[in-house]
Every structure is written in structure tokens, then in C-alpha cells.
Design a protein around this motif. Sequence first.
Motif, PDB file in Angstrom:
ATOM      1  N   GLY A   1      14.999  32.113   7.434  1.00  0.00           N
ATOM      2  CA  GLY A   1      14.247  32.127   6.173  1.00  0.00           C
ATOM      3  C   GLY A   1      13.264  33.282   6.102  1.00  0.00           C
ATOM      4  N   LEU A   2      12.567  33.534   7.207  1.00  0.00           N
ATOM      5  CA  LEU A   2      11.621  34.658   7.233  1.00  0.00           C
ATOM      6  C   LEU A   2      12.341  35.994   7.096  1.00  0.00           C
ATOM      7  CD1 LEU A   2       9.186  33.505  10.057  1.00  0.00           C
ATOM      8  CD2 LEU A   2       8.626  33.827   7.660  1.00  0.00           C
ATOM      9  N   LEU A   3      13.501  36.130   7.736  1.00  0.00           N
ATOM     10  CA  LEU A   3      14.280  37.366   7.608  1.00  0.00           C
ATOM     11  C   LEU A   3      14.720  37.594   6.163  1.00  0.00           C
ATOM     12  CD1 LEU A   3      16.550  37.526  10.761  1.00  0.00           C
ATOM     13  CD2 LEU A   3      14.923  39.223  10.006  1.00  0.00           C
ATOM     14  N   GLN A   4      15.137  36.509   5.498  1.00  0.00           N
ATOM     15  CA  GLN A   4      15.568  36.637   4.109  1.00  0.00           C
ATOM     16  C   GLN A   4      14.412  37.080   3.214  1.00  0.00           C
ATOM     17  OE1 GLN A   4      18.790  36.397   3.231  1.00  0.00           O
ATOM     18  NE2 GLN A   4      18.079  37.222   1.284  1.00  0.00           N
ATOM     19  N   ILE A   5      13.224  36.536   3.460  1.00  0.00           N
ATOM     20  CA  ILE A   5      12.040  36.933   2.679  1.00  0.00           C
ATOM     21  C   ILE A   5      11.725  38.401   2.908  1.00  0.00           C
ATOM     22  CG2 ILE A   5       9.534  36.621   2.521  1.00  0.00           C
ATOM     23  CD1 ILE A   5      10.039  33.612   2.914  1.00  0.00           C
ATOM     24  N   LEU A   6      11.787  38.847   4.158  1.00  0.00           N
ATOM     25  CA  LEU A   6      11.492  40.250   4.462  1.00  0.00           C
ATOM     26  C   LEU A   6      12.569  41.187   3.921  1.00  0.00           C
ATOM     27  CD1 LEU A   6      10.027  39.869   8.028  1.00  0.00           C
ATOM     28  CD2 LEU A   6       8.829  40.658   6.008  1.00  0.00           C
ATOM     29  N   LYS A   7      13.837  40.751   3.884  1.00  0.00           N
ATOM     30  CA  LYS A   7      14.894  41.583   3.309  1.00  0.00           C
ATOM     31  C   LYS A   7      14.727  41.722   1.806  1.00  0.00           C
ATOM     32  CE  LYS A   7      18.680  40.930   6.553  1.00  0.00           C
ATOM     33  NZ  LYS A   7      19.995  40.312   6.772  1.00  0.00           N
ATOM     34  N   ASP A   8      14.343  40.622   1.148  1.00  0.00           N
ATOM     35  CA  ASP A   8      14.212  40.635  -0.316  1.00  0.00           C
ATOM     36  C   ASP A   8      13.021  41.441  -0.798  1.00  0.00           C
ATOM     37  OD1 ASP A   8      16.439  39.049  -0.445  1.00  0.00           O
ATOM     38  OD2 ASP A   8      15.325  37.174  -0.749  1.00  0.00           O
ATOM     39  N   HIS A   9      11.910  41.372  -0.064  1.00  0.00           N
ATOM     40  CA  HIS A   9      10.666  41.952  -0.565  1.00  0.00           C
ATOM     41  C   HIS A   9      10.189  43.172   0.211  1.00  0.00           C
ATOM     42  CE1 HIS A   9      10.377  38.564  -3.261  1.00  0.00           C
ATOM     43  NE2 HIS A   9      10.558  37.750  -2.230  1.00  0.00           N
ATOM     44  N   GLY A  10      11.003  43.666   1.131  1.00  0.00           N
ATOM     45  CA  GLY A  10      10.651  44.893   1.838  1.00  0.00           C
ATOM     46  C   GLY A  10       9.592  44.685   2.890  1.00  0.00           C
ATOM     47  N   PRO A  11       8.984  45.761   3.391  1.00  0.00           N
ATOM     48  CA  PRO A  11       7.935  45.628   4.408  1.00  0.00           C
ATOM     49  C   PRO A  11       6.725  44.876   3.857  1.00  0.00           C
ATOM     50  CG  PRO A  11       8.683  47.892   4.238  1.00  0.00           C
ATOM     51  CD  PRO A  11       9.295  47.152   3.105  1.00  0.00           C
ATOM     52  N   LEU A  12       6.277  43.874   4.605  1.00  0.00           N
ATOM     53  CA  LEU A  12       5.162  43.046   4.164  1.00  0.00           C
ATOM     54  C   LEU A  12       4.134  42.903   5.272  1.00  0.00           C
ATOM     55  CD1 LEU A  12       7.125  40.085   2.525  1.00  0.00           C
ATOM     56  CD2 LEU A  12       5.914  41.882   1.327  1.00  0.00           C
ATOM     57  N   THR A  13       2.882  42.753   4.865  1.00  0.00           N
ATOM     58  CA  THR A  13       1.835  42.426   5.821  1.00  0.00           C
ATOM     59  C   THR A  13       1.918  40.931   6.128  1.00  0.00           C
ATOM     60  OG1 THR A  13       0.237  41.973   4.075  1.00  0.00           O
ATOM     61  CG2 THR A  13       0.302  44.230   4.945  1.00  0.00           C
ATOM     62  N   VAL A  14       1.130  40.473   7.075  1.00  0.00           N
ATOM     63  CA  VAL A  14       1.154  39.060   7.451  1.00  0.00           C
ATOM     64  C   VAL A  14       0.708  38.185   6.284  1.00  0.00           C
ATOM     65  CG1 VAL A  14       0.111  37.328   8.963  1.00  0.00           C
ATOM     66  CG2 VAL A  14       0.845  39.500   9.908  1.00  0.00           C
ATOM     67  N   SER A  15      -0.357  38.584   5.598  1.00  0.00           N
ATOM     68  CA  SER A  15      -0.854  37.760   4.492  1.00  0.00           C
ATOM     69  C   SER A  15       0.130  37.750   3.324  1.00  0.00           C
ATOM     70  CB  SER A  15      -2.229  38.236   4.042  1.00  0.00           C
ATOM     71  OG  SER A  15      -2.170  39.591   3.672  1.00  0.00           O
ATOM     72  N   ASP A  16       0.783  38.892   3.038  1.00  0.00           N
ATOM     73  CA  ASP A  16       1.788  38.917   1.980  1.00  0.00           C
ATOM     74  C   ASP A  16       2.985  38.042   2.350  1.00  0.00           C
ATOM     75  OD1 ASP A  16       0.250  40.646   0.489  1.00  0.00           O
ATOM     76  OD2 ASP A  16       1.283  42.442   1.197  1.00  0.00           O
ATOM     77  N   THR A  17       3.372  38.076   3.622  1.00  0.00           N
ATOM     78  CA  THR A  17       4.482  37.245   4.085  1.00  0.00           C
ATOM     79  C   THR A  17       4.137  35.773   3.937  1.00  0.00           C
ATOM     80  OG1 THR A  17       5.024  38.962   5.687  1.00  0.00           O
ATOM     81  CG2 THR A  17       6.047  36.828   6.015  1.00  0.00           C
ATOM     82  N   TRP A  18       2.904  35.401   4.273  1.00  0.00           N
ATOM     83  CA  TRP A  18       2.482  34.004   4.155  1.00  0.00           C
ATOM     84  C   TRP A  18       2.510  33.555   2.698  1.00  0.00           C
ATOM     85  CZ3 TRP A  18       2.458  29.671   6.392  1.00  0.00           C
ATOM     86  CH2 TRP A  18       1.627  28.627   5.997  1.00  0.00           C
ATOM     87  N   ASN A  19       2.068  34.421   1.782  1.00  0.00           N
ATOM     88  CA  ASN A  19       2.123  34.074   0.358  1.00  0.00           C
ATOM     89  C   ASN A  19       3.564  33.877  -0.102  1.00  0.00           C
ATOM     90  OD1 ASN A  19      -0.659  34.182   0.131  1.00  0.00           O
ATOM     91  ND2 ASN A  19      -0.657  36.329  -0.467  1.00  0.00           N
ATOM     92  N   ARG A  20       4.479  34.730   0.336  1.00  0.00           N
ATOM     93  CA  ARG A  20       5.892  34.598  -0.033  1.00  0.00           C
ATOM     94  C   ARG A  20       6.505  33.339   0.563  1.00  0.00           C
ATOM     95  NH1 ARG A  20       7.213  38.418  -4.021  1.00  0.00           N
ATOM     96  NH2 ARG A  20       6.070  40.293  -3.507  1.00  0.00           N
ATOM     97  N   VAL A  21       6.097  32.961   1.775  1.00  0.00           N
ATOM     98  CA  VAL A  21       6.608  31.746   2.407  1.00  0.00           C
ATOM     99  C   VAL A  21       6.156  30.521   1.628  1.00  0.00           C
ATOM    100  CG1 VAL A  21       6.321  30.281   4.466  1.00  0.00           C
ATOM    101  CG2 VAL A  21       6.909  32.678   4.722  1.00  0.00           C
ATOM    102  N   LYS A  22       4.899  30.515   1.184  1.00  0.00           N
ATOM    103  CA  LYS A  22       4.404  29.382   0.394  1.00  0.00           C
ATOM    104  C   LYS A  22       5.148  29.286  -0.927  1.00  0.00           C
ATOM    105  CE  LYS A  22       0.008  30.344   0.525  1.00  0.00           C
ATOM    106  NZ  LYS A  22      -1.453  30.286   0.358  1.00  0.00           N
ATOM    107  N   GLU A  23       5.419  30.437  -1.570  1.00  0.00           N
ATOM    108  CA  GLU A  23       6.159  30.431  -2.836  1.00  0.00           C
ATOM    109  C   GLU A  23       7.579  29.920  -2.633  1.00  0.00           C
ATOM    110  OE1 GLU A  23       6.118  34.384  -4.387  1.00  0.00           O
ATOM    111  OE2 GLU A  23       3.950  34.386  -4.727  1.00  0.00           O
ATOM    112  N   ALA A  24       8.220  30.340  -1.541  1.00  0.00           N
ATOM    113  CA  ALA A  24       9.605  29.949  -1.277  1.00  0.00           C
ATOM    114  C   ALA A  24       9.716  28.506  -0.797  1.00  0.00           C
ATOM    115  CB  ALA A  24      10.221  30.888  -0.248  1.00  0.00           C
ATOM    116  N   GLY A  25       8.630  27.946  -0.299  1.00  0.00           N
ATOM    117  CA  GLY A  25       8.655  26.577   0.186  1.00  0.00           C
ATOM    118  C   GLY A  25       9.454  26.420   1.475  1.00  0.00           C
ATOM    119  N   LEU A  26       9.336  27.389   2.357  1.00  0.00           N
ATOM    120  CA  LEU A  26      10.052  27.375   3.632  1.00  0.00           C
ATOM    121  C   LEU A  26       9.514  26.241   4.494  1.00  0.00           C
ATOM    122  CD1 LEU A  26      12.195  28.966   5.216  1.00  0.00           C
ATOM    123  CD2 LEU A  26      10.342  30.311   6.161  1.00  0.00           C
ATOM    124  N   SER A  27      10.398  25.331   4.901  1.00  0.00           N
ATOM    125  CA  SER A  27       9.939  24.179   5.692  1.00  0.00           C
ATOM    126  C   SER A  27       9.953  24.522   7.178  1.00  0.00           C
ATOM    127  CB  SER A  27      10.846  22.972   5.433  1.00  0.00           C
ATOM    128  OG  SER A  27      12.155  23.264   5.865  1.00  0.00           O
TER     129      SER A  27
END
Length: 150
Positions: A52-78
Motif C-alpha cells: 500500500g505504501l509503495l502504491q501511494i509513493l508510485k502515484d504521488h511521486g517523491p513525498l516527505t514523511v508528513s506528506d506520506t502520512w497525510n496520503r495514508v490517512k486519505e487512502a485509509g490504509l489499514s
Amino acid sequence: MQFLRAANGGGGASAGGWMATAVRHFSRKRAEDVRRINPKVPKEEAVEISKGLLQILKDHGPLTVSDTWNRVKEAGLSGLNSKTHMKLLLKWMRGRRMLRLTCAHIGNSKKFYYSTKSDEDSGGPAVPILETAKRAGSLSPKKGHKMIKQ
């Protein structure tokens, strides 16, 4: 006592250089072994979360830790309990060579970006250069630093 005189410049000058090298060597922190990170969940669950984290990083490009956390919350990754747990899993993924961590120098500060290895290899999105530096001249690369492509 002869080695003390040599360190103070009374004998050979090479002993003083050796002493400075030894002090410099032993004052550094040891590099952390990211291969031995415990993901705090069973390996099967860690693999699912990492997909799931790899898919988020592939979709949204290089991300910082805080940006990644925001995307994880939006995606609802369990499976992720907290931001700290996500950071631990990102470090675990880095140890398994799934991710790449890059650094961008912005003025006097640094920003660290996580990206997939395929983004870097295929010439995909590079680390963005932010225009928040105090002066435009500070965005030029320093001696010994590489310029980031856009």
C-alpha cells in the motif's frame, strides 16, 4: 613519554596527525543497520502494508514523511497504528531496498524525500525544488552537491 612529546610537536609530526584522525574516527556515530529493523507486525502483514505504501509513493511521486502520512490517512490504509509506526515501516522498506531516500538542500535546511526505485531509474518525477529559500542565490548547488533534475 615519548609519544606525548610527539603529539605536542616535540618529535615526529606524524603522531599528531594520527591522533587527530583517531579522535575524528571514534567521535562519529555508527551507521544504523536498516536491514535489521523490526516492523513490529508479522512479516505477512508488513508486506501488505508495504504494498500500500509503495502504491501511494508510485502515484504521488517523491513525498516527505508528513506528506506520506497525510496520503495514508486519505487512502485509509489499514494496519498502520501511528505516524511513528509508518516511519518504522518506511525504514524497514529502505533496508529491503524497496525505497530510496533522497535529500534536497533548500537554503540552510534539508528536506528528505522517499521515492520508489522505479521512479528514480526511469527518470520519473525528481525531488521538487521549493522556492522558499531566503534568497534566490541560495538555491544554486554548493560545492560537492549535485543539482536536482526537474
